[in-house]
Design an enzyme around this catalytic site. Structure first.
Site, mmCIF file in Angstrom:
data_model
loop_
_atom_site.group_PDB
_atom_site.id
_atom_site.type_symbol
_atom_site.label_atom_id
_atom_site.label_comp_id
_atom_site.label_asym_id
_atom_site.label_seq_id
_atom_site.Cartn_x
_atom_site.Cartn_y
_atom_site.Cartn_z
ATOM 1 N N HIS A 15 9.601 -16.572 -10.272
ATOM 2 C CA HIS A 15 10.783 -15.918 -9.722
ATOM 3 C C HIS A 15 10.655 -15.805 -8.201
ATOM 4 O O HIS A 15 11.469 -15.153 -7.558
ATOM 5 C CB HIS A 15 10.964 -14.530 -10.352
ATOM 6 C CG HIS A 15 11.459 -14.582 -11.769
ATOM 7 N ND1 HIS A 15 10.680 -15.029 -12.819
ATOM 8 C CD2 HIS A 15 12.657 -14.250 -12.315
ATOM 9 C CE1 HIS A 15 11.373 -14.961 -13.949
ATOM 10 N NE2 HIS A 15 12.573 -14.499 -13.674
ATOM 11 N N ASP A 75 -1.342 -19.226 -11.700
ATOM 12 C CA ASP A 75 -1.878 -17.882 -11.595
ATOM 13 C C ASP A 75 -2.996 -17.944 -10.573
ATOM 14 O O ASP A 75 -3.769 -18.918 -10.551
ATOM 15 C CB ASP A 75 -2.398 -17.369 -12.945
ATOM 16 C CG ASP A 75 -2.537 -15.854 -12.944
ATOM 17 O OD1 ASP A 75 -1.563 -15.173 -12.563
ATOM 18 O OD2 ASP A 75 -3.602 -15.336 -13.310
ATOM 19 N N SER A 76 -3.055 -16.950 -9.725
ATOM 20 C CA SER A 76 -4.042 -17.018 -8.650
ATOM 21 C C SER A 76 -4.540 -15.634 -8.293
ATOM 22 O O SER A 76 -3.947 -14.612 -8.672
ATOM 23 C CB SER A 76 -3.432 -17.691 -7.413
ATOM 24 O OG SER A 76 -2.262 -17.005 -7.001
ATOM 25 N N HIS A 161 -0.256 -13.381 3.362
ATOM 26 C CA HIS A 161 0.140 -12.280 2.495
ATOM 27 C C HIS A 161 -1.061 -11.874 1.655
ATOM 28 O O HIS A 161 -2.126 -12.491 1.708
ATOM 29 C CB HIS A 161 1.304 -12.717 1.585
ATOM 30 C CG HIS A 161 1.027 -13.978 0.827
ATOM 31 N ND1 HIS A 161 0.313 -14.004 -0.356
ATOM 32 C CD2 HIS A 161 1.340 -15.276 1.105
ATOM 33 C CE1 HIS A 161 0.204 -15.252 -0.776
ATOM 34 N NE2 HIS A 161 0.815 -16.048 0.086
#
Length: 204
Positions: A15, A75-76, A161
């Site tokens: 998303h 996925d991280s 980020h």
């Protein structure tokens, strides 16, 4: 041998519009158009796995089953060796406040736990990214990516980020938070996984 991708449309099980754009640009040269999970009205499945692979598989297979399209998910997170590889799959959870995510709080937590454990420096760590491509027939392919480095303190830089301001990649003197985003994107754990994905599914 990895199953080749021979379609022209791929569902990206995210998303996150920025991630969708990044993947779409990567696959454009192969004549593949990408559509995001939000655009398809798909809910975000609960990530109940205990590894990056399991969580990426949950997202990819749920999206492929729901749409009949091949689906790519990732996925991280960051693993800090002196914290028994935490936060790992709980990387984002450490930042949850109930009103959103506060990664400064999460980085302060990591630093506090390192001090409590009296962990000797360097605090070796790595960013991990696992990509999973799932087909509607239930088959999938897994592409893991890694960027080795270490945790530093205090936080440095305002780029990037997440935990970027405390992660200094191996072979560099700046953190991901201080690094130009194009340079980071070239060497990152996600770039490593993407290279393997492209080589495996689109290579000769």
């Amino acid at each position: 041998m990895t199953r080749r991708f021979d379609g022209d449309r791929l569902l990206v099980a995210t998303h996150n519009s920025g991630k969708l754009e990044e993947i779409a640009a990567l696959l454009e040269p192969f004549g593949v158009s990408c559509v995001g999970a939000a655009e398809m009205g798909l809910p975000e499945p609960e990530e109940t796995g205990t590894t990056f692979v399991e969580n990426a598989q949950i997202k990819a297979h749920a999206a492929a089953r729901a749409t009949g399209l091949p689906a790519l998910a990732d996925d991280s997170g960051i693993e800090i060796d002196a914290l028994d590889k935490a936060p790992g799959v709980y990387t984002a959870d450490w930042a949850e406040t109930g009103q959103g995510r506060d990664f400064v709080m999460a980085m302060e937590k990591a630093h506090r736990l390192l001090l409590e454990r009296r962990a000797a420096e360097p605090w070796t760590a790595r960013f991990c990214c696992t990509l999973v491509l799932a087909w509607p027939d239930g088959e999938d392919a897994v592409f893991p990516g890694v960027m080795e480095g270490r945790v530093v303190w205090p936080m440095r830089g305002s780029q990037g980020h997440g935990y970027d301001p405390i992660f200094q990649p191996e072979g560099h003197h700046v953190t991901f938070g201080e690094m130009d985003r194009w340079e980071k994107n070239r060497i990152s754990h996600r770039a490593d996984a993407f290279r393997k994905f492209v080589a495996g599914c689109f290579g000769d």
